[in-house]
Structures are given as structure tokens and as C-alpha cells.
Design a protein around this motif. Structure first.
Motif, PDB file in Angstrom:
ATOM      1  N   SER A  69      11.336  28.640   0.609  1.00  0.00           N
ATOM      2  CA  SER A  69      12.583  28.289  -0.072  1.00  0.00           C
ATOM      3  C   SER A  69      13.429  29.513  -0.430  1.00  0.00           C
ATOM      4  CB  SER A  69      12.289  27.450  -1.319  1.00  0.00           C
ATOM      5  OG  SER A  69      11.509  28.210  -2.219  1.00  0.00           O
ATOM      6  N   ASP A  70      12.799  30.653  -0.682  1.00  0.00           N
ATOM      7  CA  ASP A  70      13.585  31.848  -1.018  1.00  0.00           C
ATOM      8  C   ASP A  70      14.394  32.349   0.166  1.00  0.00           C
ATOM      9  OD1 ASP A  70      12.708  31.806  -3.560  1.00  0.00           O
ATOM     10  OD2 ASP A  70      11.390  33.555  -3.420  1.00  0.00           O
ATOM     11  N   GLU A  71      14.022  31.908   1.358  1.00  0.00           N
ATOM     12  CA  GLU A  71      14.718  32.396   2.561  1.00  0.00           C
ATOM     13  C   GLU A  71      15.668  31.355   3.148  1.00  0.00           C
ATOM     14  OE1 GLU A  71      12.120  34.637   5.395  1.00  0.00           O
ATOM     15  OE2 GLU A  71      10.548  33.992   4.017  1.00  0.00           O
ATOM     16  N   ALA A  72      15.724  30.151   2.560  1.00  0.00           N
ATOM     17  CA  ALA A  72      16.514  29.060   3.139  1.00  0.00           C
ATOM     18  C   ALA A  72      18.003  29.412   3.196  1.00  0.00           C
ATOM     19  CB  ALA A  72      16.297  27.786   2.316  1.00  0.00           C
ATOM     20  N   GLN A  90      10.449  32.887  13.876  1.00  0.00           N
ATOM     21  CA  GLN A  90      11.552  32.839  12.932  1.00  0.00           C
ATOM     22  C   GLN A  90      12.515  33.986  13.259  1.00  0.00           C
ATOM     23  OE1 GLN A  90      10.355  32.602   8.799  1.00  0.00           O
ATOM     24  NE2 GLN A  90      12.372  33.316   8.107  1.00  0.00           N
ATOM     25  N   THR A  92      15.032  36.309  11.494  1.00  0.00           N
ATOM     26  CA  THR A  92      15.226  36.644  10.086  1.00  0.00           C
ATOM     27  C   THR A  92      16.375  37.624   9.894  1.00  0.00           C
ATOM     28  OG1 THR A  92      14.030  37.339   8.092  1.00  0.00           O
ATOM     29  CG2 THR A  92      13.553  38.558  10.116  1.00  0.00           C
ATOM     30  N   ASP A  93      16.777  37.791   8.633  1.00  0.00           N
ATOM     31  CA  ASP A  93      17.835  38.758   8.265  1.00  0.00           C
ATOM     32  C   ASP A  93      19.149  38.482   8.983  1.00  0.00           C
ATOM     33  OD1 ASP A  93      16.503  40.179   6.399  1.00  0.00           O
ATOM     34  OD2 ASP A  93      16.280  42.015   7.560  1.00  0.00           O
ATOM     35  N   THR A  95      22.639  35.396   9.479  1.00  0.00           N
ATOM     36  CA  THR A  95      23.294  34.160   9.060  1.00  0.00           C
ATOM     37  C   THR A  95      23.506  33.280  10.285  1.00  0.00           C
ATOM     38  OG1 THR A  95      25.424  35.265   9.307  1.00  0.00           O
ATOM     39  CG2 THR A  95      24.472  35.210   7.095  1.00  0.00           C
ATOM     40  N   GLU A  98      25.874  34.260  13.113  1.00  0.00           N
ATOM     41  CA  GLU A  98      25.514  35.393  13.981  1.00  0.00           C
ATOM     42  C   GLU A  98      24.631  34.954  15.151  1.00  0.00           C
ATOM     43  OE1 GLU A  98      24.992  39.293  11.299  1.00  0.00           O
ATOM     44  OE2 GLU A  98      23.777  37.612  10.596  1.00  0.00           O
ATOM     45  N   LYS A 106      14.926  41.924  18.679  1.00  0.00           N
ATOM     46  CA  LYS A 106      13.656  42.635  18.775  1.00  0.00           C
ATOM     47  C   LYS A 106      12.710  42.054  17.734  1.00  0.00           C
ATOM     48  CE  LYS A 106      14.626  46.704  15.896  1.00  0.00           C
ATOM     49  NZ  LYS A 106      13.452  47.302  15.296  1.00  0.00           N
ATOM     50  N   LEU A 107      11.427  42.237  17.972  1.00  0.00           N
ATOM     51  CA  LEU A 107      10.440  41.678  17.055  1.00  0.00           C
ATOM     52  C   LEU A 107      10.055  42.727  16.029  1.00  0.00           C
ATOM     53  CD1 LEU A 107       8.147  39.740  19.563  1.00  0.00           C
ATOM     54  CD2 LEU A 107      10.130  38.903  18.286  1.00  0.00           C
ATOM     55  N   GLU A 108      10.056  42.322  14.759  1.00  0.00           N
ATOM     56  CA  GLU A 108       9.655  43.226  13.666  1.00  0.00           C
ATOM     57  C   GLU A 108       8.471  42.623  12.937  1.00  0.00           C
ATOM     58  OE1 GLU A 108      12.432  44.526  10.738  1.00  0.00           O
ATOM     59  OE2 GLU A 108      13.550  45.774  12.149  1.00  0.00           O
ATOM     60  N   LYS A 126       8.496  38.562  13.511  1.00  0.00           N
ATOM     61  CA  LYS A 126       9.695  37.733  13.428  1.00  0.00           C
ATOM     62  C   LYS A 126      10.754  38.442  14.261  1.00  0.00           C
ATOM     63  CE  LYS A 126       9.080  35.757   8.775  1.00  0.00           C
ATOM     64  NZ  LYS A 126       9.715  35.592   7.454  1.00  0.00           N
ATOM     65  N   ARG A 131      21.516  44.948  16.635  1.00  0.00           N
ATOM     66  CA  ARG A 131      22.943  45.135  16.314  1.00  0.00           C
ATOM     67  C   ARG A 131      23.415  46.501  16.735  1.00  0.00           C
ATOM     68  NH1 ARG A 131      20.955  41.975  11.933  1.00  0.00           N
ATOM     69  NH2 ARG A 131      22.217  40.116  11.587  1.00  0.00           N
TER      70      ARG A 131
END
Lengths: 131, 349
Positions: A69-72, A90, A92-93, A95, A98, A106-108, A126, A131
Motif C-alpha cells: 500500500s505504501d507504493e500504490a 514490478q 518501480t520508481d 509514474t 512514464e 534495467k533491473l535493480e 524490480k 532515463r
């Protein structure tokens, strides 16, 4: 919820992208399998997947499980890696505006989930946008 | 000769500006910006912590070193925000790098000096011939209580250094550690945020130990500030490292490349180590670097490095520190920042 033993068993794949390559036909499996579905060979060699690729499909999840939920909202994508292997991860980081099919990623190494307030912390890959 | 064979830094992309924090607490942003010389700070995403940032920085260090991770004999992670109270961060990082199982791991704590402790021990083990390569990591998702002066600076980042004696990019010419029992900053068991002694963190704490270690290593090596191209000090705010450098005879041009705090914030255990990565990104062969960490409680580790010819081969092999600092930023509002840092009390599921 991931149990510590299940999480531990998957760590070669989650941590290091270790896949299995059929010694007979060369097909790559991620996660590894016991029998090749192409040539029925049972012998594999360890191979490491590339950590870059592109989004081939994605979906935004606005109503998440409570431990996300903190990442929704979260984006879940199918990523085609540079060697052609497709994985689900997933994204991540970023919107929603984008995201697009074909965007390079890339995978982190990230925290994938927490087993509650006191359970084991689960880590793995993820995708993040290049960029 | 032993030294650094690979290095890497990782900085999260989220930022929050001093004005955004000051607005919430009715504080005067211009006085914080002028007084602490801070503009903004990095913030970890909810899925980032000391372990994830250490893995990324460690992978960059291995990439620059070009070594087989199985040859790494030790990984030490210094932090005051290890994700587990009991269970090492180092084992996850070692596993992710592919360095297990023949390896020694430990998590270090010494407030903001824990990262340089790991570096110091790895260098010592390599020099003793006990391991071929050793990785020292400084990483933190720093804690600062809501509304406290620390909230304007406490940030996130990691730096990893692989030590060895084959393919060295910067030799370790000397080390010196300097410490006393000085209670300037602490966090007790089960407390979410640290406490500090306000102005007591300055002269008897930061300056006494940082200058003490620096002066001792200069005396030990017979060097002066003029013999160095670069210097980086622990950077809890913008002013302290510049003042320490000036007292020792360094000019701003020697300090600026590793002085990241105005736009990075204080990455605690990562602070002077990340400063060192920014210097290595631009360093030329033959240049000498002074690094002095500081950890409350209190102590400093000082290192003198000399850059080798090999530096030019590795600088572009992984993302550079100032590129991560300057590009790809995402600015947060205070509410989102508070959620990301777990500062909002929620119903337990």
C-alpha cells in the motif's frame, strides 16, 4: 505471504537472475526446470540473464495487497530481456504516464515485500526505467 | 601495493527540498539553507534500504574492478540503519553479488563512521595477506526526527570499495584512526530517531576528531594540504567540512568535488565514502586524496590515497556519482516523503 524457506529457495533467481540453459537444445528457462519442454533433456547448465531489456506489456494496480500500500499504485510489467527471455517484474520508481510498451528498463535490487511487521524481508529484482 | 581496485556509489532518485520541510514545521527555510548550507536531500523509495543500495553500489564496484566475485574474501557493511536488528545485511549483499559461501561478513556500527571502518578492516586484511579482495561499504537510510534539525539533512545513499593488491586504481599510502568517548549523538535500543547534543556536536565532537585524525595522518606522512589534489571530510551539513578543510589549509577547489552535502544531504555512513567516489570519478593518475570520516560517539578514520594509471580505464564502467546526484531526480512533497520514510502511523493489518 512468503515463508523464509520458499524465499530462500528462490534466492539464486531473485538475487542473481540465475537461469537454466538446456545442454542439448540451448533453450533458457527462468526459473529453472527439471526437464526441457522442447527436447525433453534433463541436463542444464547455469546461465545468468542480462539485467536490461524493455517493457512488452504492463498493468497498473491501484488497489494493492496491504503490504504494497505504501507504493500504490504499482506497475507490474512483462519485461523482455536483451537475450529474449521474458520475465514478470514490478516496475518501480515511476509514474503511470512514464510507462509505455517498448520503454527500455534495467533491473535493480529492491525490497520486494515484507512478511508483516516482524517477518522476513524479501529482496529481489524490480525494473526501473532507463532515463 | 594494496589499495582500491573498484568502487561504486548509489543514490536514490527521490529528493525533498529544504523549503518543503520548513513549510510543514513553520521554520525559516532561508536560515536553514544559509546556516547549514543545504538545498535538498535524497530520500529512499519504500522498496529501498541499506541492503538494496549496498548491492547496487557493490555491483558497480565489482564491475569497475573486473574481478570474479568468488574471489572476494570479506564484505563489511557500515550503517546505522541496517534493516534487521538481528540478521546481517552483509550475507544478503554477498549472496546477491555471487560472493558466497567462502567469505567473511559482518555488519558494523559506529554512527556515521561505520563505512570507513569496513574500508579500514578490508585494507588491513588484504595487507595481511588473509584475503585477496575485501569490500567495505558505507550505506544509510538516515533517520531524522520530524521537525528536528536533522530532518533537513538525513538522507540516503551508499558507497562500496573493493580492496586488493592487483589492478589497484588508488593505493592506500597511510591510515590513522582517532577516537574518544564523546556522547554527541546517539540512538537507544527501540528508538526510531537519534538524539544529539546540539552545539556540542561541533567543536568537542566533529572538529576535535576530524582535525585530530587529519593532523595525525599528515604528521605521520610528512604531507601538508598543498601535497593533495583532493580532500573529502564527513559532511553532516555544508559548513562543517568546508571549515575543517580551511583550518587544515585546503582551499575550496580541493574540497568541492567531494562536497556533495548541499544537494545530497547527510548520508551518515555513506557521507565521506560517497564523496570519495565523486573524486575518483574525475581523478587523474598521480593525484593524492585525503579522506577523513567522522562518527559520533566519537571518532574519525583518515586515509591517504594516491591514484594510479588504471583509474582512467574504470571511471566510465559504471554510473558516476555526480551524474546520479544531478540527473533523473524526482521531487517529493512532505506527505509523500513522510509515507516513504514510515513517519505516518497507520492501522496494523
Amino acid at each position: 505471504m512468503l515463508t523464509p524457506s520458499k524465499y530462500w529457495r528462490e534466492s539464486p533467481q531473485r538475487y542473481r537472475l540465475e537461469a537454466a540453459k538446456c545442454t542439448k537444445c540451448g533453450k533458457v528457462f527462468f526459473p529453472p526446470r527439471l526437464v526441457c519442454d522442447s527436447c525433453k533433456n534433463g541436463e542444464f547448465e547455469k546461465t545468468t540473464l542480462p539485467d536490461e531489456g524493455k517493457i512488452v506489456s504492463y498493468s497498473m494496480i491501484h488497489v494493492t495487497a496491504s503490504n504494497f500500500s505504501d507504493e500504490a499504485p504499482i506497475a507490474l510489467g512483462i519485461i523482455e530481456l536483451d537475450n529474449g527471455t521474458k520475465i514478470t517484474a514490478q516496475v518501480t520508481d515511476c509514474t503511470e504516464d512514464e510507462l509505455a510498451v517498448g520503454v527500455p528498463v534495467k533491473l535493480e535490487f529492491r525490497k520486494v515485500q515484507e512478511a508483516g511487521e516482524s517477518g522476513v524481508l524479501c529482496y529481489g529484482y524490480k525494473a526501473v526505467l532507463k532515463r | 601495493m594494496e589499495g582500491i581496485v573498484g568502487y561504486g556509489a548509489y543514490i536514490p532518485r527521490n529528493r525533498i527540498k529544504v523549503e518543503e520541510i520548513a513549510k510543514v514545521w513553520g521554520a525559516d527555510a532561508p536560515s536553514y539553507k544559509k546556516g547549514l548550507m543545504l538545498e535538498e536531500k535524497s530520500v529512499p523509495s519504500p522498496d529501498q534500504d541499506v541492503i538494496t543500495m549496498s548491492v547496487e553500489a557493490g555491483r558497480y564496484a565489482v564491475k569497475r574492478a573486473g574481478v570474479d566475485p568468488k574471489e572476494i574474501g570479506a564484505i563489511y557493511i557500515g550503517s546505522e540503519s541496517h534493516p534487521y536488528a538481528v540478521k546481517p545485511s552483509g550475507t544478503v549483499v554477498a549472496e546477491a553479488l555471487g560472493a558466497t559461501p567462502d567469505i567473511h561478513c559482518a555488519d558494523y556500527e559506529f554512527a556515521c563512521k561505520a563505512g570507513s571502518e569496513g574500508m579500514f578492516v578490508c585494507f588491513g586484511l588484504v595487507r595481511a595477506g588473509l584475503i585477496k579482495y575485501g569490500m567495505g561499504i558505507g550505506a544509510d537510510t538516515s533517520q531524522g526526527a520530524p521537525g528536528d534539525a536533522l530532518e533537513y539533512s538525513a538522507s540516503a545513499g551508499a558507497a562500496a570499495f573493493l580492496f586488493g593488491n592487483d589492478g589497484v586504481i588508488a593505493t592506500v599510502d597511510a591510515t590513522h584512526s582517532y577516537m574518544t568517548d564523546t556522547p554527541d549523538f546517539w540512538r537507544r535500543e527501540y528508538q526510531n530517531y537519534p538524539r544529539h547534543g546540539g552545539r556540542f556536536t561541533g567543536e568537542p565532537a566533529y572538529f576535535k576528531h576530524t582535525l585530530g585524525a587529519a593532523r595525525a595522518i599528515l604528521e605521520k606522512t610528512g604531507l601538508t594540504a598543498k601535497d593533495f589534489r583532493w580532500a573529502t571530510f564527513h559532511q553532516p551539513n555544508g559548513k562543517f567540512p568546508l571549515r575543517a578543510g580551511k583550518i587544515l589549509g585546503f582551499d575550496k577547489e580541493q574540497l568541492e568535488q567531494g562536497w556533495l552535502v548541499p544537494r545530497l544531504g547527510n548520508t551518515y555512513s555513506g557521507a565521506s565514502p560517497i564523496g570519495l567516489t565523486a573524486i575518483l570519478d574525475v581523478a587523474e593518475p598521480g593525484e593524492r586524496i585525503l579522506m577523513v570520516s567522522y562518527g559520533s560517539g566519537a571518532g574519525s578514520d583518515a586515509f591517504v590515497f594516491t591514484v594510479t594509471e588504471r583509474i582512467k580505464e574504470v571511471q566510465d564502467l559504471a554510473p558516476k556519482t555526480r551524474d546520479q546526484l544531478d540527473n533523473n531526480k524526482r521531487y517529493l512533497e512532505y506527505g509523500e516523503y513522510a509515507k516513504f520514510r514510515g513517519k505516518i502511523r497507520k492501522i496494523e493489518e
